[in-house]
Design a protein around this motif. Structure first.
Motif, mmCIF file in Angstrom:
data_model
loop_
_atom_site.group_PDB
_atom_site.id
_atom_site.type_symbol
_atom_site.label_atom_id
_atom_site.label_comp_id
_atom_site.label_asym_id
_atom_site.label_seq_id
_atom_site.Cartn_x
_atom_site.Cartn_y
_atom_site.Cartn_z
ATOM 1 N N LYS A 141 -26.469 9.193 40.783
ATOM 2 C CA LYS A 141 -27.463 9.915 41.569
ATOM 3 C C LYS A 141 -28.855 9.462 41.177
ATOM 4 O O LYS A 141 -29.118 9.183 40.019
ATOM 5 C CB LYS A 141 -27.324 11.404 41.291
ATOM 6 N N ALA A 142 -29.711 9.438 42.178
ATOM 7 C CA ALA A 142 -31.086 9.064 41.904
ATOM 8 C C ALA A 142 -31.754 10.206 41.151
ATOM 9 O O ALA A 142 -31.404 11.368 41.350
ATOM 10 C CB ALA A 142 -31.815 8.800 43.208
ATOM 11 N N ILE A 143 -32.680 9.858 40.284
ATOM 12 C CA ILE A 143 -33.441 10.887 39.601
ATOM 13 C C ILE A 143 -34.524 11.368 40.552
ATOM 14 O O ILE A 143 -35.215 10.580 41.185
ATOM 15 C CB ILE A 143 -34.058 10.328 38.306
ATOM 16 N N GLN A 144 -34.634 12.698 40.667
ATOM 17 C CA GLN A 144 -35.562 13.244 41.650
ATOM 18 C C GLN A 144 -36.968 13.395 41.084
ATOM 19 O O GLN A 144 -37.197 13.173 39.907
ATOM 20 C CB GLN A 144 -35.074 14.618 42.084
ATOM 21 N N ILE B 226 -30.139 15.557 39.696
ATOM 22 C CA ILE B 226 -30.740 15.091 38.449
ATOM 23 C C ILE B 226 -32.253 15.316 38.555
ATOM 24 O O ILE B 226 -32.933 14.681 39.338
ATOM 25 C CB ILE B 226 -30.428 13.606 38.210
ATOM 26 N N PRO C 232 -36.059 15.799 36.713
ATOM 27 C CA PRO C 232 -36.857 15.555 35.503
ATOM 28 C C PRO C 232 -37.508 16.853 34.996
ATOM 29 O O PRO C 232 -37.758 17.776 35.770
ATOM 30 C CB PRO C 232 -37.920 14.560 35.964
ATOM 31 N N ALA D 68 -28.562 8.653 37.275
ATOM 32 C CA ALA D 68 -27.870 9.445 36.276
ATOM 33 C C ALA D 68 -26.597 9.984 36.880
ATOM 34 O O ALA D 68 -26.420 9.999 38.097
ATOM 35 C CB ALA D 68 -28.761 10.583 35.792
ATOM 36 N N THR D 69 -25.704 10.404 36.031
ATOM 37 C CA THR D 69 -24.473 10.973 36.515
ATOM 38 C C THR D 69 -24.195 12.211 35.680
ATOM 39 O O THR D 69 -24.610 12.302 34.528
ATOM 40 C CB THR D 69 -23.325 9.961 36.443
ATOM 41 N N ILE E 5 -32.901 1.762 34.346
ATOM 42 C CA ILE E 5 -32.074 2.939 34.626
ATOM 43 C C ILE E 5 -31.824 3.001 36.134
ATOM 44 O O ILE E 5 -32.760 3.049 36.920
ATOM 45 C CB ILE E 5 -32.789 4.239 34.190
ATOM 46 N N VAL F 51 -39.387 17.784 43.299
ATOM 47 C CA VAL F 51 -38.708 18.787 42.481
ATOM 48 C C VAL F 51 -38.756 18.386 41.015
ATOM 49 O O VAL F 51 -38.445 17.253 40.659
ATOM 50 C CB VAL F 51 -37.237 18.937 42.942
#
Lengths: 697, 161
Positions: free
Chosen positions: A653-656, B62, B64, A668-669, A665, B94
């Motif tokens: 999944k993309a980091i938001q 995911i 941050p 993440a999963t 990177i 988000v």
């Protein structure tokens, strides 16, 4: 991800749906026109099914664009529909000028689609649509003489009356082509006749054409129904029977005698008007039973698939992944219960239920994956069109031979594959295939050939593009590399190493840049794009014989197998398809050159990186560990980690939010224990090493 | 950004979710809060901007996380039973904000919202855009999340340079 999930207004959504549906129709029309052009070029008769399909497409487009207020496009589609109807009725003949007009209509319509919502740009396009409509009208008015003639076969009067105008035209056309006309009589149980009839029809279509399907009034029991299928084929009656595999007497085949006596043309106007698609009415008039197979040929057949936004599939995939995580938690509870004597019985039952759940989840996962898969045909059709156009524009005889178009890949990958593949094919067309005279002088056929072959190998798909052109001139590549300062005069390179230089940024082996080669985009971009999909590109070439570019891609990016590694207290996941092997780190095999660590791997120097240093995680840099050998194309990198923690299926999944891409990177999963694990971007890591010149290839 | 919930000039009420960090109370417009979750494992994100602590797995998303203590130039928020992560949504961006404690939600009248005192505009307090004074209670510093994000980007640029 966040940007892609932006909420859209209902109007935007409707518009997007219109664009996607219209685009689909136009693409189909373009393919069909291409097939017509091909047939015409080869001097063949246009396939009536293609003309029918075009007619239906134009009809759908007319309705669709009208519904969404695209007046100009609807008007254009109306004109196309009109001509196509005359074509399929044999009341007009197709000439190159008409074909060019069709092709232009589709191109203009696609251009108009791209500008939907942009009022200024649309206005200009409306004018060009009006222009093309004018020319179509002109073309349409040019008289095309189609003389009426009688039938050269003896058809029962009752049957003749039942034929529609279109069916009559097809009957006449088939007789003109010298095909035999047969009457296939078949009897079915009423309860199950639809299936049986469809079977017979498709069997006939393999060897010929079903001109008309009519319920037959006589000779059937009350529980049975009898159909007469008027059929045209080049086969003899025995062969037809054999093809239909008729063992039982429920079916008879009779050839209608040609009487060569022109009987007067039966009243053509008795059939339904041409505007009504299909043959239903006639069937209903004569037998009172609608023929289901005929219904298949109407507009209905277009909507037997469901169009789904790929984002919805992403969401589904995420949900499945989350379910799997919950299942893991359930398993832990079940195991705990089973171990406690007080609850062991119920615990064991829960373990069993949990196992079944796991199996079902896996099935669910593979079904969802399956939905995302699309055949490569979509891409290959585009390539075929491009090559056809190039062939016309450049007057260069090149044939495209496509195999394995049914090989399936994840929709997202297919989308991203179009550009790189197009580039490879254009390169082959432009640079690899020699001019005809040069080819003949070299003893080759005047017509060049580009062959694209796709096949599946385990979890990868292999696509190779092979041309029979002049091959890559290794000396020239070397000269250019020296001129570009990539290598020096004294650098010793193997043939393979030199060939690989074509993937280096800013190296092109052709002296002049042409329109089609895609200015400025080189093989380096192809390699980068394929690398971003987790794939690899390779090249092989034989002077004078040709070259092959091989692309290897993972089937899907939605779920990947990953190796979990540990560095100190940190965990990372590495996509398994970019791992070549893992080794135990043996300090005595380490070498240091220019401050960088290398590993002597079976006689070759493997550049090394410590993940802890790469990501500044701290911790000791010596001691035990493992080397994970990563590969992108031919480039290799050894990544030193502390521990290997096994494999796992992961959904990347993309980091938001406010984090722009972090180099190295990929995303993440989630893990069963609730934490997130970062997934390494292998191509970025390897690329950094290659860029620093540590990897020489 | 503090948004008014009513349109008339006399009857403007703003709902603020209040969080405690470093002995101060900070307020965030409730409209920008998606949810508030308990402390959970934050996976550090290497090479990320300094203000980003790492990422959390929020039911499959995911996301941050920014430590409010560090973002305001103070100490890191400690992992206690009261610690929370406020999940915020600023124009579809988000992210999580790590705080020591979630206090409560207050309704503030427009008349009670003041310009921040000079002290608050000093280093570390740029993100405070207003102050709500309360009788017998600590004042609430209203945070500008846009400003907070701005400093995340700035820290990313400084590192990149």
């Amino acid at each position: 991800m966040a940007a892609r999930r932006k909420r859209r207004t209902a109007a935007d959504k409707a518009q997007a749906e219109f664009v996607s549906e219209a685009e689909e129709i136009l693409e189909r029309m373009r393919n069909d026109f291409g097939a017509l052009a091909e047939a015409m070029g080869n001097g063949q008769v246009a396939d009536p099914e293609t003309v029918n399909s075009l007619f239906r497409s134009a009809h759908s487009l007319k309705g669709l664009s009208g519904m969404f207020g695209q007046e100009a496009m609807s008007e254009l589609a109306h004109h196309l529909e009109d001509i196509l109807d005359r074509l399929r009725m044999g009341r007009a003949t197709l000439d190159p000028e008409g074909l060019a007009l069709f092709d232009e209509s589709v191109t203009v319509s696609i251009a108009a689609l791209e500008k939907v919502g942009d009022d200024d740009a649309s206005a200009a396009l409306v004018e060009s649509i009006a222009d093309i409509i004018g020319r179509i009208e002109q073309w349409n008015e040019a008289p095309t003489e189609v003389e009426a003639q009688g039938f050269a076969v003896d058809l029962p009067e009752s049957m003749l009356r039942a034929l529609t105008e279109y069916e009559e035209h097809r009957l006449r056309a088939n007789i003109e082509q010298g095909r035999g006309i047969y009457l296939v009589d078949a009897t079915f149980e009423i309860a199950a006749f639809e299936e049986g009839l469809q079977e017979v029809q498709s069997a006939i279509r393999e060897v010929g054409e079903v001109l008309s399907t009519l319920p037959s009034p006589s000779g059937a029991l009350a529980s049975e129904i009898r159909f007469s299928l008027l059929t045209a084929t080049e086969l003899g009656p025995a062969a037809v029977l054999q093809r239909l595999e008729l063992g039982d007497d429920a079916m008879t085949v009779a050839r209608l005698p040609d009487d060569h006596v022109d009987s007067p043309v039966p009243s053509a106007s008795t059939g339904p008007s041409a505007d009504e698609v299909g043959t239903q009415e006639t069937a209903a008039e004569t037998g009172g039973v609608a023929t289901p197979a005929a219904a298949d040929e109407t507009l209905k057949s277009i909507s037997d698939t469901v169009r789904v936004d790929i984002r919805k599939l992403d969401e589904l995939m995420n949900l499945v992944g989350e379910l799997a995580v919950q299942r893991g938690a359930l398993n832990q509870i079940a195991t705990r219960l089973a171990q406690d004597p007080a609850t062991s019985r119920v615990g064991q039952e829960l373990v069993k239920v949990q196992k079944t759940l796991e199996r079902k989840l896996q099935e669910l996962q593979s079904s969802v994956l399956d939905v995302r898969m699309v055949p490569l045909r979509q891409v290959f059709d585009k390539l075929t069109r491009v090559v056809r156009r190039l062939r016309l524009d450049q007057q260069k005889e090149v044939r495209l031979d496509v195999r394995g178009a049914d090989t399936e890949l994840d929709k997202l990958i297919v989308e991203e594959l179009v550009d790189p593949l197009m580039h490879v094919v254009r390169n082959a067309f432009d640079h690899a295939i020699e001019p005809a005279d040069e080819r003949e002088a070299a003893g080759k056929s005047a017509e060049g050939c580009i062959q694209i072959v796709a096949s599946q190998r385990g979890n990868d798909v292999l696509i190779s593009v092979t041309d029979d052109g002049r091959g890559i001139d290794v000396e020239k590549v070397r000269e250019r590399a020296i001129a570009a300062g990539l290598v020096t005069d004294s650098t010793e390179l193997t043939r393979k190493e030199t060939l690989d230089l074509i993937f280096h940024p800013g190296l092109s082996t052709c002296d002049e840049v042409t329109e089609t080669s895609g200015r400025g985009v080189g093989m380096d971009v192809v390699r980068a794009n394929i690398g971003a999909l987790g794939g690899m590109v390779d090249v092989a070439s034989e002077p004078g014989v040709g070259s092959t570019i091989t692309i290897v891609l993972p089937i899907t990016l939605a779920i990947i197998q990953a190796l979990l590694v540990g560095v100190g207290s940190h965990r990372f996941a590495i996509p398994l398809n970019s791992i070549r092997e893992t080794l135990l780190l043996e300090p005595e095999h380490l070498q240091r050159t220019e401050g960088r660590e290398m590993l002597n791997l079976r006689g070759e120097a493997l550049p090394l990186r410590r993940l802890s240093e790469e990501f500044q995680l701290g911790g000791p840099t010596d001691g035990k560990g493992y080397v994970v050998v990563l590969a992108v194309g031919d480039a290799r990198l050894g990544l030193i980690v502390d521990a290997l923690n096994g494999q796992q299926d992961t959904v990347i999944k993309a980091i938001q939010g406010p984090v722009a891409a972090v180099r190295g990177i990929a995303g993440a999963t989630e893990m069963g224990d609730g934490g997130a694990v970062l997934v390494l971007d292998v191509s970025a890591l390897v690329e950094d090493v290659v860029r620093k010149g540590e990897f020489r290839d | 950004m503090v948004e008014a919930h009513a349109t008339t000039a006399f009857d403007v009420t703003v709902e603020l979710a209040c969080f405690g960090v470093g002995g101060q109370v900070y307020g965030v417009d409730v409209l920008q809060i998606r949810e508030i979750v308990r402390w959970q494992t934050v996976t550090p994100l290497p090479k990320a901007p300094a203000l980003i602590e790492g990422v959390i797995d929020l039911r499959g998303d995911i996301v941050p996380v920014i430590d409010l203590g560090v973002a305001l130039g103070g100490e890191r928020v400690e992992d206690t039973i009261d610690a929370r992560i406020a999940v915020l949504d600023v124009d579809e961006m988000v992210f999580g904000l790590r705080v020591e404690v979630a206090v409560d939600v207050i309704s503030a009248q427009a008349s009670a919202i003041e310009e921040p005192p000079a002290l608050a505009t000093q280093a570390g307090y740029e993100a405070v855009r207003a102050v709500v004074r309360r009788e017998g209670d600590a004042p609430v510093m209203v945070l500008s999340l846009e400003h907070l994000l701005e400093s995340v980007y700035r820290s990313a640029r400084e590192e990149g340079a």
